[in-house]
Design an enzyme around this catalytic site. Structure first.
Site, PDB file in Angstrom:
ATOM      1  N   GLY A  80       5.187  10.838  -6.838  1.00 39.53           N
ATOM      2  CA  GLY A  80       4.690   9.561  -7.331  1.00 39.53           C
ATOM      3  C   GLY A  80       3.390   9.129  -6.691  1.00 39.53           C
ATOM      4  NE  ARG A  81       4.278  10.293  -0.405  1.00 38.51           N
ATOM      5  CZ  ARG A  81       5.554  10.607  -0.644  1.00 38.51           C
ATOM      6  NH1 ARG A  81       6.225   9.973  -1.593  1.00 38.51           N
ATOM      7  NH2 ARG A  81       6.168  11.542   0.067  1.00 38.51           N
ATOM      8  CE  LYS A  91      13.916   2.633  -5.533  1.00 38.11           C
ATOM      9  NZ  LYS A  91      13.384   3.774  -6.313  1.00 38.11           N
ATOM     10  CD  GLU A  96       6.972   6.516  -1.019  1.00 35.23           C
ATOM     11  OE1 GLU A  96       7.505   5.403  -1.199  1.00 35.23           O
ATOM     12  OE2 GLU A  96       6.409   7.156  -1.931  1.00 35.23           O
ATOM     13  CG  HIS A 142     -15.389 -14.554   8.611  1.00 36.62           C
ATOM     14  ND1 HIS A 142     -16.123 -15.471   9.326  1.00 36.62           N
ATOM     15  CD2 HIS A 142     -16.285 -13.676   8.098  1.00 36.62           C
ATOM     16  CE1 HIS A 142     -17.410 -15.179   9.243  1.00 36.62           C
ATOM     17  NE2 HIS A 142     -17.531 -14.091   8.508  1.00 36.62           N
ATOM     18  CD  GLU A 182      12.433  -1.584  -8.132  1.00 34.09           C
ATOM     19  OE1 GLU A 182      12.599  -1.619  -6.902  1.00 34.09           O
ATOM     20  OE2 GLU A 182      12.682  -0.572  -8.834  1.00 34.09           O
ATOM     21  CE  LYS A 214       8.325  12.649 -11.745  1.00 39.04           C
ATOM     22  NZ  LYS A 214       8.315  13.541 -10.551  1.00 39.04           N
TER      23      LYS A 214
END
Length: 544
Positions: free
Chosen positions: A265-266, A510, A351, A382, A210, A204
């Site tokens: 964002g999510r 951060k 979050e 399993h 990152e 954005k």
């Protein structure tokens, strides 16, 4: 005690909980043959069965009273009306506007007009890629798309593109890069041809460390592998709001796809962040994804609470987390294409609900979420199901499965679904000592062997699960499922009086990382942190 935990509805549930805790699920089913009819709901092709949860009619009545006490209907209306319910950032939370088919207003502006504009931009661009009118610098059509983002800019696209693989256009491969670890980007770039690769930089602000680190490394790879500076405009596009930074990178501003501060964002895969989804499955299918979510929005906003899938799913979660003190929830899709769905819900729930203070800043004295995790069935059976069946952890689990498969080996599907049904029954029923003893006697074992094996073969049962079945995993159904969980999280947040739309907790790490990055290149001992961090950094530097 907080106002919430002192409230009449909360206290009534606290008083009721011991009664339900003393009534095993197996007993509840034996007492009431109509239990499924009472505690299951259906909307479109989605069936929600919560009859294997520790509830009865009184529980549901008290949970609905809690929802009314917490003014859930008012908060739902406030979200739909564009009120700035994200109070710490003074923003609306209008992900529903991204798939709305009627006007949605905030600050007196119908935001759906801008949404339509960007959708049309996505449609034009997607069409150019699919019909090969947008080509690479050598004149070849685009064959590979690499989405570079992190968090919501990655988890939504990667989850949806994986889930909708049967709907992918055949001429295009979509890859997603998120991790700052260079191994992620380099492994994806290694087999690609720069002349036929398109990069989407999803940030954005166009400042996310990152994402920008990976973006610049992709740019350098492109330039070192045959592309030129003027070719960047044909091979890089951006999903951002920072036009200046996008242009400086070399991206044509006409290929910047905008989204807005009222899109968290999510909650953003429905926006331009969904560009890689549209490229993967085509715009018609992307619109079906939006339409499915819109149907769930309408159901959520207009259906009485007792018949409302997201409301009931959210209230059951509150019941488990706050009154049975469950600390973790497994998401168990019996569909391999949904293998990233647990990770997607992990961000959505943890979050959103990982908050320690209320909307007004008061410390909470109750849990505001669970640890979300999971893997597809039958792989999990399993791996970690042993803990679910006979371990000591408190958990609840959502099992999800399509009734119809979409792959070329349909004979596998009945076996897969047999395991789905068997696991939820086994977790609910368990196997008591009497049943185990009879089983061992039938094996003609000695008395000594029976007594030795008996405690190891008992399954306590009474493990609560919710089952979600749907006809098939098509784009519309996936849209409904995602929106179902979005609204479930919103219901929880209203009950807990927290803001589910901010995420200040991701910022501290951060900030410290920025300081430490400079220290990693220094040549003097590090002293500005605690003893552990100082020495970890120093050890790292000795190994370079």
């Amino acid at each position: 005690m907080s106002t919430l935990t002192r409230s009449p509805a909360w206290q009534a549930l606290s008083t009721h909980q011991p009664d339900m805790a003393n009534r095993p699920l197996r007993t509840l089913f034996s007492e009431d043959p109509h239990r499924f009819d009472k505690f299951s709901l259906q909307f479109k092709d989605i069936l929600l069965d919560y009859s294997k949860q520790p509830v009865d009619e009184t529980t549901i009545r008290l949970l609905l009273a809690l929802a009314r006490q917490q003014n859930l209907a008012d908060w739902m209306a406030r979200m739909a009306n564009g009120d700035k319910i994200n109070s710490t950032e003074n923003r609306a939370a209008l992900h529903i506007a991204l798939r709305a088919n009627t006007p949605v207003f905030t600050d007196g502006v119908d935001v759906t007009q801008e949404v339509k504009r960007v959708l049309q931009q996505i449609e034009r661009f997607t069409g150019k890629i699919h019909n090969s009118t947008h080509r690479g610098y050598s004149g070849l059509p685009i064959t590979d798309v690499v989405n570079i983002g992190i968090g919501g800019s990655d988890l939504g696209p990667v989850m949806a593109t994986e889930a909708l693989k049967p709907y992918h256009v055949p001429q295009l491969q979509v890859h997603c890069v998120s991790n700052l670890d260079g191994a992620h980007l380099s492994s994806i770039l290694q087999p690609l041809n720069p002349a036929t690769t398109l990069f989407i930089i999803a940030s954005k602000t166009f400042t996310t460390q990152e994402t920008l680190t990976n973006a610049h490394s992709a740019r350098e790879w492109f330039l070192a592998s045959g592309g030129s500076e003027q070719d960047i405009a044909a091979h890089f596009v951006a999903v951002s709001t920072n036009r200046a930074a996008v242009s400086q990178f070399g991206i044509d501003p006409d290929n910047m796809f905008e989204f807005w501060d009222w899109v968290g964002g999510r909650y953003s895969l429905w926006s331009a962040i969904g560009l890689p989804i549209a490229l993967a499955v085509g715009m018609d299918n992307f619109r079906l994804l939006l339409a499915g979510a819109q149907k769930m929005d309408e159901h959520f906003l207009t259906t009485p609470f007792e018949k409302n899938l997201p409301v009931m799913l959210g209230l059951i979660a509150v019941w488990q987390i706050n009154f049975f003190h469950v600390t973790n929830q497994a998401i168990l899709p019996y569909d391999q294409s949904m293998h990233r769905f647990p990770a997607y819900l992990q961000q959505l729930e943890m979050e959103s609900c990982g908050k320690r203070v209320t909307r007004t800043g008061e410390a909470v004295d109750y849990s505001t979420g669970a640890v979300i995790w999971g893997e597809p069935g039958t792989n999990g059976q399993h791996a970690f199901y042993q803990l679910l069946h006979q371990g000591t952890q408190k958990f609840t689990a959502d099992f999800l499965a399509p009734c119809q498969c979409q792959h070329s080996l349909p004979e596998h599907h009945p076996m897969l679904l047999a395991n789905f049904f068997a696991q939820t029954e086994a977790l609910m029923r368990g196997k008591n000592e009497q049943e185990v003893r009879a089983e061992l006697i039938n094996q003609n074992l000695s008395v000594e062997a029976i007594e030795r094996l008996l405690p190891h073969r008992v399954f306590p049962g009474n493990r609560a699960t919710t089952s979600i079945l749907f006809k098939k995993l098509d784009p519309a159904t996936l849209g409904m499922l995602i929106a179902l969980y979005e609204h479930k999280v919103f219901v929880q947040s209203v009950i807990w009086e927290i803001n589910p739309f901010d995420q200040w907790g991701v910022e501290l790490g951060k900030q410290l990382a920025g300081k430490i990055l400079a220290e990693l290149a220094a040549d003097k001992p590090v002293t500005g942190h605690d003893a552990s961090t100082n020495n970890l950094i120093d050890f790292y530097r000795t190994q370079q």
